[in-house]
Design a protein around this motif. Structure first.
Motif, mmCIF file in Angstrom:
data_model
loop_
_atom_site.group_PDB
_atom_site.id
_atom_site.type_symbol
_atom_site.label_atom_id
_atom_site.label_comp_id
_atom_site.label_asym_id
_atom_site.label_seq_id
_atom_site.Cartn_x
_atom_site.Cartn_y
_atom_site.Cartn_z
ATOM 1 N N ALA A 161 2.449 -4.812 2.850
ATOM 2 C CA ALA A 161 1.460 -5.466 3.723
ATOM 3 C C ALA A 161 1.512 -6.984 3.619
ATOM 4 O O ALA A 161 1.107 -7.679 4.558
ATOM 5 C CB ALA A 161 0.056 -4.972 3.382
ATOM 6 N N TYR A 201 0.893 -1.157 0.000
ATOM 7 C CA TYR A 201 0.000 0.000 0.000
ATOM 8 C C TYR A 201 0.930 1.204 0.000
ATOM 9 O O TYR A 201 1.521 1.518 1.043
ATOM 10 C CB TYR A 201 -0.873 0.033 1.254
ATOM 11 C CG TYR A 201 -1.934 -1.062 1.322
ATOM 12 C CD1 TYR A 201 -2.989 -1.096 0.414
ATOM 13 C CD2 TYR A 201 -1.888 -2.032 2.318
ATOM 14 C CE1 TYR A 201 -3.976 -2.085 0.495
ATOM 15 C CE2 TYR A 201 -2.875 -3.022 2.395
ATOM 16 C CZ TYR A 201 -3.912 -3.040 1.479
ATOM 17 O OH TYR A 201 -4.888 -4.012 1.563
ATOM 18 N N SER A 233 -4.733 -8.862 14.394
ATOM 19 C CA SER A 233 -5.205 -7.718 13.629
ATOM 20 C C SER A 233 -4.058 -7.066 12.847
ATOM 21 O O SER A 233 -2.975 -6.862 13.398
ATOM 22 C CB SER A 233 -5.810 -6.735 14.626
ATOM 23 O OG SER A 233 -6.602 -5.841 13.946
ATOM 24 N N GLY A 234 -4.313 -6.773 11.592
ATOM 25 C CA GLY A 234 -3.328 -6.062 10.774
ATOM 26 C C GLY A 234 -2.283 -6.951 10.122
ATOM 27 O O GLY A 234 -1.359 -6.463 9.472
ATOM 28 N N CYS A 235 -2.423 -8.284 10.249
ATOM 29 C CA CYS A 235 -1.390 -9.175 9.686
ATOM 30 C C CYS A 235 -1.556 -9.405 8.189
ATOM 31 O O CYS A 235 -0.696 -10.011 7.556
ATOM 32 C CB CYS A 235 -1.363 -10.508 10.421
ATOM 33 S SG CYS A 235 -2.853 -11.489 10.142
ATOM 34 N N GLY A 236 -2.683 -8.935 7.619
ATOM 35 C CA GLY A 236 -2.830 -9.012 6.162
ATOM 36 C C GLY A 236 -3.854 -10.023 5.649
ATOM 37 O O GLY A 236 -3.948 -10.241 4.444
ATOM 38 N N LYS A 237 -4.646 -10.607 6.549
ATOM 39 C CA LYS A 237 -5.629 -11.618 6.142
ATOM 40 C C LYS A 237 -6.631 -11.082 5.113
ATOM 41 O O LYS A 237 -6.825 -11.676 4.061
ATOM 42 C CB LYS A 237 -6.441 -12.117 7.360
ATOM 43 C CG LYS A 237 -5.630 -12.574 8.537
ATOM 44 C CD LYS A 237 -6.522 -12.947 9.712
ATOM 45 C CE LYS A 237 -7.270 -11.814 10.379
ATOM 46 N NZ LYS A 237 -6.455 -10.873 11.144
ATOM 47 N N SER A 238 -7.251 -9.945 5.452
ATOM 48 C CA SER A 238 -8.270 -9.386 4.550
ATOM 49 C C SER A 238 -7.629 -8.911 3.257
ATOM 50 O O SER A 238 -8.226 -9.021 2.182
ATOM 51 C CB SER A 238 -8.990 -8.206 5.201
ATOM 52 O OG SER A 238 -9.600 -8.624 6.370
ATOM 53 N N THR A 239 -6.422 -8.382 3.363
ATOM 54 C CA THR A 239 -5.720 -7.915 2.164
ATOM 55 C C THR A 239 -5.520 -9.070 1.193
ATOM 56 O O THR A 239 -5.781 -8.951 -0.007
ATOM 57 C CB THR A 239 -4.355 -7.307 2.577
ATOM 58 O OG1 THR A 239 -4.614 -6.144 3.367
ATOM 59 C CG2 THR A 239 -3.519 -6.923 1.376
ATOM 60 N N LYS A 286 4.308 1.082 2.034
ATOM 61 C CA LYS A 286 4.219 0.065 3.085
ATOM 62 C C LYS A 286 3.917 -1.322 2.513
ATOM 63 O O LYS A 286 2.943 -1.510 1.767
ATOM 64 C CB LYS A 286 3.096 0.467 4.052
ATOM 65 C CG LYS A 286 2.984 -0.428 5.256
ATOM 66 C CD LYS A 286 1.765 -0.015 6.076
ATOM 67 C CE LYS A 286 1.116 -1.187 6.757
ATOM 68 N NZ LYS A 286 1.811 -1.897 7.744
ATOM 69 N N HIS A 331 -11.516 -14.140 13.134
ATOM 70 C CA HIS A 331 -10.764 -13.843 14.353
ATOM 71 C C HIS A 331 -11.037 -14.899 15.406
ATOM 72 O O HIS A 331 -10.416 -14.911 16.459
ATOM 73 C CB HIS A 331 -11.214 -12.489 14.922
ATOM 74 C CG HIS A 331 -10.423 -11.363 14.385
ATOM 75 N ND1 HIS A 331 -9.180 -11.070 14.838
ATOM 76 C CD2 HIS A 331 -10.690 -10.481 13.395
ATOM 77 C CE1 HIS A 331 -8.711 -10.040 14.165
ATOM 78 N NE2 HIS A 331 -9.608 -9.672 13.279
ATOM 79 N N ILE A 352 -8.233 0.143 -4.669
ATOM 80 C CA ILE A 352 -7.495 0.958 -3.689
ATOM 81 C C ILE A 352 -6.303 1.621 -4.381
ATOM 82 O O ILE A 352 -5.422 0.935 -4.916
ATOM 83 C CB ILE A 352 -7.010 0.072 -2.512
ATOM 84 C CG1 ILE A 352 -8.211 -0.528 -1.784
ATOM 85 C CG2 ILE A 352 -6.125 0.864 -1.547
ATOM 86 C CD1 ILE A 352 -7.872 -1.586 -0.748
ATOM 87 N N ARG A 390 -8.904 -10.137 -0.298
ATOM 88 C CA ARG A 390 -9.374 -9.196 -1.328
ATOM 89 C C ARG A 390 -8.582 -9.320 -2.622
ATOM 90 O O ARG A 390 -9.085 -8.992 -3.692
ATOM 91 C CB ARG A 390 -9.293 -7.758 -0.810
ATOM 92 C CG ARG A 390 -10.360 -7.384 0.199
ATOM 93 C CD ARG A 390 -10.482 -5.873 0.312
ATOM 94 N NE ARG A 390 -9.217 -5.259 0.677
ATOM 95 C CZ ARG A 390 -8.871 -4.918 1.918
ATOM 96 N NH1 ARG A 390 -9.708 -5.143 2.908
ATOM 97 N NH2 ARG A 390 -7.704 -4.354 2.159
HETATM 98 N N1 LIG Z 1 -6.660 0.550 2.039
HETATM 99 C C1 LIG Z 1 -5.521 0.506 2.731
HETATM 100 N N2 LIG Z 1 -4.587 1.467 2.596
HETATM 101 C C2 LIG Z 1 -3.420 1.420 3.297
HETATM 102 N N3 LIG Z 1 -3.096 0.453 4.175
HETATM 103 C C3 LIG Z 1 -3.985 -0.531 4.353
HETATM 104 C C4 LIG Z 1 -5.240 -0.569 3.650
HETATM 105 N N4 LIG Z 1 -5.910 -1.674 4.042
HETATM 106 C C5 LIG Z 1 -5.111 -2.306 4.947
HETATM 107 N N5 LIG Z 1 -3.964 -1.624 5.132
HETATM 108 C C6 LIG Z 1 -2.839 -2.004 6.022
HETATM 109 O O1 LIG Z 1 -2.364 -3.279 5.612
HETATM 110 C C7 LIG Z 1 -2.092 -4.101 6.754
HETATM 111 C C8 LIG Z 1 -2.939 -5.361 6.689
HETATM 112 O O2 LIG Z 1 -4.294 -5.005 6.854
HETATM 113 P P1 LIG Z 1 -5.486 -6.058 6.762
HETATM 114 O O3 LIG Z 1 -6.771 -5.320 6.914
HETATM 115 O O4 LIG Z 1 -5.311 -6.899 5.573
HETATM 116 O O5 LIG Z 1 -5.193 -6.946 8.048
HETATM 117 P P2 LIG Z 1 -6.112 -8.009 8.782
HETATM 118 O O6 LIG Z 1 -5.203 -9.092 9.220
HETATM 119 O O7 LIG Z 1 -7.253 -8.386 7.919
HETATM 120 O O8 LIG Z 1 -6.607 -7.191 10.031
HETATM 121 P P3 LIG Z 1 -7.993 -7.252 10.838
HETATM 122 O O9 LIG Z 1 -8.002 -8.601 11.471
HETATM 123 O O10 LIG Z 1 -7.866 -6.161 11.837
HETATM 124 O O11 LIG Z 1 -9.106 -7.047 9.859
HETATM 125 C C9 LIG Z 1 -2.387 -3.238 7.977
HETATM 126 O O12 LIG Z 1 -1.183 -2.674 8.418
HETATM 127 C C10 LIG Z 1 -3.324 -2.177 7.449
HETATM 128 O O13 LIG Z 1 -3.173 -0.977 8.162
#
Ligand SMILES: Nc1ncnc2c1ncn2[C@@H]1O[C@H](COP(=O)(O)OP(=O)(O)OP(=O)(O)O)[C@@H](O)[C@H]1O
Length: 251
Positions: free
Chosen positions: A19, A14, A39-45, A17, A204, A57, A48
């Protein structure tokens, strides 16, 4: 092994950064795969990325390969609309369209050119039955979908995805906004649906991953730490980081 998705040396940024770091993962057809991690480890990323939702994005850049049925989905020739109809998505918060129950389900097929009323009726009924919602709504298909309960709305969203006859259903924390009974119904549904579909779920809830998934992938700080059979991951993980996470030492 019949992998439906093959992710090879995938990095995701991103802006500046990073991810996701060098992700390598093969997802098997007609299995449930759970993505877990703090949280924030990148699962949703990662989730998607599998139907190119991250295209929306700005500043998001992906390198490496994500192959769906042996074709790189980031190839310029890959039809994204087609991909999203084959790889559907259900979100954390149920998001029915502000229209009738029938029209919610018929929306996708209509957009894909199906106008015949009888054909649409069959698709709506089949999809609602598959999503275990038909009995609850069959007498009020013309009512607004917004009047359904949260759990019913989420099953409606699953039915809407099924109406497109997908191969894969991506689920991003689909039960986190639901009560325990509605959660149980979705979990039972996931187990039923895996006979016909490949399901990838971000959760989670470790008990949920243990209950419904065949394989689990544990992520930490953008890296895939461990990916194996769910029973093994929760009883005898190979990596210390996995063990620390599942035993609640961090997260
Ligand atoms: N649209 C975006 N723009 C910039 N950074 C992003 C964006 N979406 C996610 N991130 C960053 O990428 C990293 C991974 O985020 P992501 O949402 O994939 O994590 P996650 O494991 O799904 O977290 P959670 O369990 O809290 O949903 C995080 O540091 C987040 O801040």
């Amino acid at each position: 092994m019949n992998a439906i998705f093959d992710i090879k040396h995938m990095d995701l940024y991103y802006g500046e950064k990073q991810a996701l770091k060098d992700i390598n993962l093969s997802i098997k057809e007609k299995e449930v795969t759970a993505f877990i991690g703090p949280s924030g480890c990148g699962k949703s990323t990662l989730l998607r990325s599998l139907n190119r939702m991250n295209d929306l994005i700005t500043g998001c850049k992906i390198t490496g390969d994500i192959e769906y049925k042996e074709r790189n989905i980031y190839d310029k020739k890959f039809d994204v609309i087609d991909l999203r109809s084959k790889v559907g998505m259900v979100f954390q918060k149920p998001n029915p369209f502000p229209m009738s129950i029938f029209d919610n389900i018929a929306y996708g097929p209509r957009c894909h050119g199906i106008k015949n009323k009888e054909q649409l009726k069959v698709i709506v009924e089949e999809s609602l039955k598959q999503a275990a919602l038909w009995e609850e709504v069959k007498d009020r298909l013309k009512d607004s979908a917004m009047a359904l309960s949260g759990g019913q709305q989420q099953r409606l969203c699953i039915a809407r995805t099924l109406a497109m006859k997908p191969d894969v259903i991506l689920m991003d924390e689909p039960t986190s906004a639901l009560d325990p009974i509605a959660t149980l119904k979705i979990e039972e549904l996931v187990i039923e649906l895996k006979k016909d579909y490949t399901i990838i779920i971000v959760t989670h809830n470790m008990q949920q991953a243990a209950r419904i998934s065949d394989k689990t992938a544990f992520f930490y700080l953008g890296e895939l730490v461990e990916y194996t059979d769910t029973t093994k991951l929760f009883t005898n993980p190979d990596k210390k980081q996995t063990e620390d996470y599942i035993t609640g030492k961090f997260g």
